[in-house]
Design a protein around this motif. Structure first.
Motif, short mmCIF file in Angstrom:
data_model
loop_
_atom_site.label_atom_id
_atom_site.label_comp_id
_atom_site.label_asym_id
_atom_site.label_seq_id
_atom_site.Cartn_x
_atom_site.Cartn_y
_atom_site.Cartn_z
N CYS A 1 -0.27 -4.74 -1.51
CA CYS A 1 -0.29 -6.11 -2.04
C CYS A 1 1.02 -6.47 -2.74
CB CYS A 1 -1.46 -6.26 -3.01
SG CYS A 1 -3.09 -6.17 -2.24
N ARG B 1 3.68 -7.09 -0.20
CA ARG B 1 3.53 -8.43 0.38
C ARG B 1 4.18 -9.47 -0.52
NH1 ARG B 1 3.71 -10.06 4.65
NH2 ARG B 1 1.81 -9.16 5.53
N ASP C 1 7.57 -11.51 0.61
CA ASP C 1 7.46 -12.97 0.67
C ASP C 1 8.48 -13.64 -0.25
OD1 ASP C 1 5.43 -12.70 2.48
OD2 ASP C 1 3.81 -13.30 1.12
N GLU D 1 4.95 -7.35 8.83
CA GLU D 1 3.55 -7.14 9.20
C GLU D 1 3.11 -5.85 8.53
OE1 GLU D 1 1.58 -7.36 13.43
OE2 GLU D 1 2.12 -5.26 13.02
N ILE D 2 2.20 -5.95 7.57
CA ILE D 2 1.79 -4.78 6.78
C ILE D 2 0.44 -4.27 7.27
CG2 ILE D 2 1.26 -3.91 4.48
CD1 ILE D 2 3.06 -6.06 3.32
N ARG E 1 -4.24 -11.56 1.75
CA ARG E 1 -2.79 -11.35 1.80
C ARG E 1 -2.30 -10.99 3.20
NH1 ARG E 1 -4.67 -10.86 -3.03
NH2 ARG E 1 -3.37 -11.33 -4.86
N ASN E 2 -3.17 -11.19 4.18
CA ASN E 2 -2.81 -10.97 5.58
C ASN E 2 -2.31 -9.54 5.81
OD1 ASN E 2 -2.55 -11.78 8.27
ND2 ASN E 2 -0.40 -12.38 7.99
N ILE E 3 -3.04 -8.59 5.24
CA ILE E 3 -2.73 -7.17 5.40
C ILE E 3 -3.76 -6.56 6.36
CG2 ILE E 3 -2.59 -4.93 4.24
CD1 ILE E 3 -1.67 -6.49 1.72
#
Length: 358
Positions: A218, A221, A225, A232-233, A258-260
């Motif tokens: 997190c 990320r 950002d 891409e995590i 968080r798009n992980i």
């Protein structure tokens, strides 16, 4: 609100223990001018100090559990001889490794001198621990042997690189936040990262700081950002859900937000540095441009060699006393207990054992 480790934990309903409890001297000199691992030739079977003439408690490891034990014991037993054996020249807050790799703290922020401990009439010996001979009540170190009346093992965990094929042969391809040297290296690699696939792996529980791998994901990320770095995590987890178990559902929501990418039930067993991929026990191959593998966590090898347990020290979970020796205790991450391996629980265990030893 800017994301930080403390804010992230609060959002999950976790309370952090207080910060580094040692006050005083900055460790800038220790980090910048002294080697962490000095070149010391073992002096096997040569005493470092005379045999004890009164109660001597030897504490192996100067982390949270060891220091809380030493300081509490000094308060309970003013006349006891207390010796702490520690390989590093300074105290480093383990939980703060994560803040450091994410760029939230500097090394000086997470480290302290051992001088305030020594000022309490606690002898801090900087030396590498080589072994324990329980039947002789003796600890072997790189600076000589130390006899004890009571022994408290608080050496933390050993990262078992040998459990991941090719990892020992290709150390430059990996770094993580679970050891000091690796933490510094990971910070450098993060700062040099220009974008691509980031793969973070999680070992089978139990392991040190269970929320840590997900926190790192997190915070990375947030960091990428903020730097406008496209990343891409992916988390490749040997467990069936995020750890610790009671927080699994919350962690799942946090990672999704968080798009992980999260891949449970996949234990990484091999790294292919040339092909830039990790391979799991399911045969899945996950490609990366940046990888952080956390191998299995185990106790130091000398603990197994001394017959005290494997992969952790076998103790009574109520008293932390060895199941084989009445005068040996183990606390913190190296102990086989049904408690989370965290700085908070380690500190409580250290205090508890001090009462048994006193």
């Amino acid at each position: 609100m800017k994301l930080s480790r403390r804010n992230l934990l609060r959002s999950l309903g976790i309370s952090m223990a207080g910060g580094i409890f040692l006050n005083g001297v900055s460790s800038k000199k220790a980090f910048g001018e002294e080697k962490v691992m000095p070149d010391m030739m073992p002096k096997m079977h040569k005493p470092m100090m005379p045999s004890p003439t009164k109660k001597r408690a030897v504490i192996l490891g100067g982390g949270y559990s060891g220091l809380y034990c030493a300081i509490t014991l000094r308060e309970l037993a003013p006349d006891a001889e207390i010796v702490v054996v520690e390989k590093y020249p300074f105290f480093v807050s383990g939980p703060s490794h994560i803040d450091f790799v994410a760029g939230l703290k500097h090394l000086d922020d997470i480290s302290r001198s051992y001088d305030p401990v020594s000022a309490r009439n606690i002898r801090v010996v900087r030396s590498e621990i080589i072994g324990i001979i329980p039947d002789e009540r003796r600890v072997l170190t790189s600076s000589g042997d130390i006899e004890y009346n009571f022994l408290v093992i608080s050496t933390g965990i050993r990262i078992a690189d040998e459990d991941v094929l090719n990892l020992i042969e290709q150390p430059a391809s990996n770094s993580h936040a679970w050891e000091l040297g690796e933490t510094v290296e990971m910070r450098k690699r993060i700062e040099a990262f220009k974008g691509g696939r980031v793969v973070l792996t999680v070992p089978t529980a139990p392991f040190k700081c269970p929320p840590g791998p997900y926190e790192v994901a997190c915070l990375l990320r947030e960091y990428f950002d903020s730097k406008k770095i496209k990343a891409e995590i992916t988390i490749v987890d040997a467990n069936d859900k995020p750890q610790p178990g009671p927080l699994a559902q919350k962690w799942t929501s946090v990672l999704e937000a968080r798009n992980i990418i999260y891949k449970p039930n996949n234990k990484v067993i091999e790294i292919d540095a040339a092909g830039k991929q990790v391979i799991t026990d399911k045969g899945e191959k996950v490609g990366y441009d940046f990888v952080s593998i956390i191998p299995s966590n185990k106790a130091a090898t000398f603990i197994k060699d001394a017959g005290l347990g494997d992969p952790f020290v076998d103790v009574d979970p109520a008293t932390f006393k060895s199941k084989k020796y009445d005068n040996i205790f183990a606390v913190g991450d190296c102990a086989k207990v049904p408690y989370t391996k965290s700085a908070f629980t380690a500190s409580l265990q250290g205090k508890s054992v001090a009462h048994h030893v006193a």
